[in-house]
Scaffold this active site. Structure first.
Site, short mmCIF file in Angstrom:
data_model
loop_
_atom_site.label_atom_id
_atom_site.label_comp_id
_atom_site.label_asym_id
_atom_site.label_seq_id
_atom_site.Cartn_x
_atom_site.Cartn_y
_atom_site.Cartn_z
CB THR A 56 -0.90 0.02 1.26
OG1 THR A 56 -1.51 1.31 1.37
CG2 THR A 56 -0.10 -0.20 2.54
CE1 TYR A 76 -3.73 -2.07 5.25
CE2 TYR A 76 -3.34 0.22 4.63
CZ TYR A 76 -3.59 -1.09 4.28
OH TYR A 76 -3.69 -1.43 2.94
#
Ligand code: UDP
Length: 348
Positions: free
Chosen positions: A140, A164
């Site tokens: 990501t 995350y």
């Protein structure tokens, strides 16, 4: 009390008979019942690959991969992974199975470190034990943190702001060590803002709860959300709202297929940033969505969402040069396809 949210389950839903079964060459999609995973499964099948999905169905939908073998299990369950891998001879694993909500990762980091880090290490270890030496990992843009420059290339410093983002960076680093020690070759693909749906409207995004801009705007257009809120209009951007690089899910899947081919030919680990290099503001997305849906929205402006950088745009040059990746869809098609899916709303 720490909650892991779900218990690992182990169940073969659509399995071939195991009697006299010869292992067959195939690819495995872990998290293949989720949003991007299910599009990947469809693409791989259309290209003639034999695909098997491993998914715990905590966020995925079995309906999205109806004609595919599905082993329901958690990557937190090593026994299930070992049993699963013993039945096949996979050439490569695509790893999409992760939790993705930035805010939730801040309020419940244990859940994220367990699932995204421990689960990924379980997966890698079981692959190594079975002699599988290729993996394509969903990473990501969140690994970069607040951009120091734009667009963001692969060499940009990595300083994730949320648990995350940290879990994804940790797995990228683990992959490097597993290459050195065990010869596991990996491609890490850092998605910017994945969006859109299958052009035929048969597959799309269905998160619960939904937190992403485009599906939320379109749910408002179809009256499934009463109102829509912009998180901040005081950013230092031309219209004051945040700018993101939205990339069509079909283009993302093309990059995964090219990554598989790259590994087959070059057998070398790499990481790529995946985005179009073009940014769109929240206000622009709302305008386009109003035009495409022919609806007028009820919009509230709220304060900024914590941790949102003002601009996130990818430099996708490396993927274009090395993988030959050529994203096809622009923002209008992304929203039009997502609207087609929203109107169909075939399963929840
Ligand atoms: N956003 C918004 N309202 C919403 C959801 C998102 O204004 O209800 C904004 C969000 O603050 C960000 C952009 O839309 O600037 C994209 O957010 P999304 O959650 O889709 O992706 P992210 O960039 O956080 O990965």
């Amino acid at each position: 009390m720490i909650s892991l949210g779900f218990f690992p389950v182990r169940k073969i839903l659509f399995n071939r008979s195991r009697c006299n079964m010869q292992p067959q060459k195939s690819v495995c999609v872990v998290g293949g019942a989720g949003y991007i995973g299910s599009h990947m499964v469809t693409l791989l099948k259309s290209k003639g690959y034999t695909v098997v999905v491993f998914d715990d169905l905590s966020n995925g939908h079995a309906e999205a991969i109806k004609d595919v073998e599905l082993f329901q299990g958690s990557i937190l369950d090593r026994e299930a992974l070992t049993e699963f891998f013993s039945q096949y001879d996979f050439e490569c694993v695509f790893h999409f199975a992760s939790l993705i909500q930035v805010g939730e990762s801040v309020s419940n980091p244990s859940l994220y470190y367990q699932n995204n880090v421990v689960g990924s290490i379980n997966l890698l270890d079981c692959m190594i034990a079975r002699g599988i030496k290729k993996i394509i990992f969903s990473s990501t843009a969140a690994i970069f943190g607040s951009p120091l420059r734009s667009p963001i290339d692969e060499d940009h410093p990595k300083s994730p702001l949320s648990p995350y983002g940290k879990t994804k960076l940790f797995v990228e680093e683990t992959l490097k060590d597993y290459d050195t020690a065990y010869g596991l070759k990996s491609i890490s693909l850092r998605y910017f803002n994945a969006a859109g749906a299958a052009p035929d409207g048969m597959l799309g995004e269905r998160h619960n709860p939904e937190t992403h801009l485009i599906p939320l705007v379109l749910q408002h257009a179809s009256n499934r959300q009463e109102s829509f809120s912009i998180f901040g209009d005081d950013y230092s951007t031309p219209d004051g709202t945040c700018i993101r690089d939205y990339i069509h899910v079909a283009d993302l899947c093309d990059a995964h297929l090219l990554a598989l081919k790259f590994l087959e030919v070059n057998n070398r680990s790499e990481a790529f940033n995946l985005g179009t290099g073009v940014g769109h503001s929240v206000a622009e997305i709302i305008d386009i969505a109003q035009t495409i849906s022919e609806k007028s929205f009820d919009i509230t402006v709220l304060s900024r969402r914590p941790g949102d950088p003002s601009v996130l745009i990818a430099d996708g040059t490396k993927a274009r040069k090395i993988l030959g990746w050529d994203p096809k869809w622009g923002i209008e098609e992304i929203i039009a396809h997502a609207w087609g899916w929203e109107k169909k709303f075939p399963w929840q």
